[in-house]
Design an enzyme around this catalytic site. Sequence first.
Site, PDB file in Angstrom:
ATOM      1  N   CYS A 379     -17.833   1.161 -50.328  1.00 18.75           N
ATOM      2  CA  CYS A 379     -18.245   2.142 -51.334  1.00 18.75           C
ATOM      3  C   CYS A 379     -19.764   2.351 -51.282  1.00 18.75           C
ATOM      4  CB  CYS A 379     -17.756   1.714 -52.721  1.00 18.75           C
ATOM      5  SG  CYS A 379     -17.750   3.071 -53.917  1.00 18.75           S
ATOM      6  N   HIS A 515     -12.075   1.198 -51.283  1.00 19.31           N
ATOM      7  CA  HIS A 515     -12.090  -0.224 -51.657  1.00 19.31           C
ATOM      8  C   HIS A 515     -10.890  -0.947 -51.037  1.00 19.31           C
ATOM      9  CE1 HIS A 515     -15.334  -0.287 -54.717  1.00 19.31           C
ATOM     10  NE2 HIS A 515     -15.031   1.001 -54.832  1.00 19.31           N
ATOM     11  N   GLU A 517     -10.384  -4.002 -50.628  1.00 20.56           N
ATOM     12  CA  GLU A 517     -10.075  -5.283 -51.280  1.00 20.56           C
ATOM     13  C   GLU A 517      -8.911  -5.179 -52.254  1.00 20.56           C
ATOM     14  OE1 GLU A 517     -13.509  -3.556 -53.881  1.00 20.56           O
ATOM     15  OE2 GLU A 517     -12.790  -3.432 -51.812  1.00 20.56           O
TER      16      GLU A 517
END
Length: 545
Positions: A379, A515, A517
């Site tokens: 990001c 993102h 994750e």
Amino acid sequence: MTTKYIFVTGGVVSSLGKGIAAASLAAVLEARGLKVTMLKLDPYINVDPGTMSPIQHGEVFVTEDGAETDLDLGHYERFIRTKMSRRNNFTTGRVYSDVLRKERRGDYLGATIQVIPHITNAIKERVIAGAEGHDVAIVEIGGTVGDIESLPFLEAIRQLAVDIGRNNALFMHLTLVPYLAAAGEVKTKPTQHSVKELLSIGIQPDILICRSDRAIPANERAKIALFCNVPERAVISLKDVDSIYKIPALLKSQGLDQLVVDRFGLQCGEANLAEWEQVIYQEANPTGEVTIGMVGKYVSLPDAYKSVNEALKHAGLKNRLSINIRYIDSQDLETKGLEVLDGLDAILVPGGFGERGVEGKILAAQYARENKIPYLGICLGMQVALIEFARHVAGMDGAHSSEFKRDTPYPVVGLITEWIDEEGKVEVRTEGSDLGGTMRLGSQLCHLVEGSKVRALYGSDTIQERHRHRYEVNNTLLPKIEAAGLKVTGLSADKKLVEIVENPDHPWFVAVQFHPEFTSTPRDGHPLFEGFIQAAGEYMKRHLN
């Protein structure tokens, strides 16, 4: 089959780990072949955590459908296969907002709006909607029993248990059983008082999960059972463990899943925890260690980067490497210099908002590029990598993001001015727009460029990843940056927005606008993090030799 509900409450103190305990039980029930979902009910007045400081609240977890939710939903997705959505998390603020909007519209026909029945009914409706279509719904109530904020939620679940029938509802209460070194024993009185508090609002817990730093002796469990009016087998000892992924097996070993199955009369097989045993084995048997420098502005609270931390550990499991995360305040690079980056095997710059510490992140990206250290930007981590490259390689002196410097001569990153809202309508946004709910959010399709590093890692030419940002790469300045050597290797569904950049003159330099994750799990990992940790391991070996 009628959905069965497990309501999870917490007492004595906050931060007992209700979310992880609930998710661990969900994992065992799922391993028995049941279709399980989870809900988190948060008692704060914010409509969602989207505008809350990560240092106060921890990370904001983004679901596939673009909801900004509590970090516990990240735990849920890491423990079970069910994907969370905006129906799986709601707050007091959201409920009041809905009820007040209906009142203004005249839906209540002039009635006096009260906590009971209007707020409690709205809570019950949301819980039932979130649980629909599942065998078991585990509903976690945020906060601690005794807090004034939690009362409407506790009253709502008390009523809901009556509405659906007590044979379809179960109350599980987490408490603290502290050990007093001076007395040389654990103390059960806080648990007794916590249950007494719960009883005062009409809820008798069916199961007690007793948190402690050690296993609770059988005689103390019997004492808790006697004073708290639960069967002895329903008093579960949950001691501290060195890995949260051991908790499903720990709960199963005490028969918690069987207790639930028996109580609900469910027909299902035994739990197969082979996947979790594999995770625990990988975690306990690393072949080496790598040190990852996480350069951010919220490093005083590691929970602000909870999903990133976990994704790095998951990638460590896949690479059989232990992960040592060194948290580095990006402002330290500006004040103390680049020596704070010494001894790292890789550098990760995660997402963030605001100008503070941005120049430090740019320095981290420059250091990684110039010293050939593996770099992963997420990001804002992609945006600072782009700014750094524009300034120092593409000859665009003073390049910046318009988020941080309005009058920059080279705004290589700019505000998204038009976006599609939840209802599919075009929404125009400006610098003066509300901060809440005005970002590009949720799962988006991304096209990967043939021959790129990310194409090889994912093994596919299209992927779905989750976003949370309001600034994008400025396409008008992109040709000059690409001509200098930085390559765009991922594009949005309409191929108009930059999603991934790579530096082909670097062993491993990848930065993404999304993102990754949020989709990493301990059982499956994530290809981007696995590639990053593999590169860190190779860098570490080269420098050892």
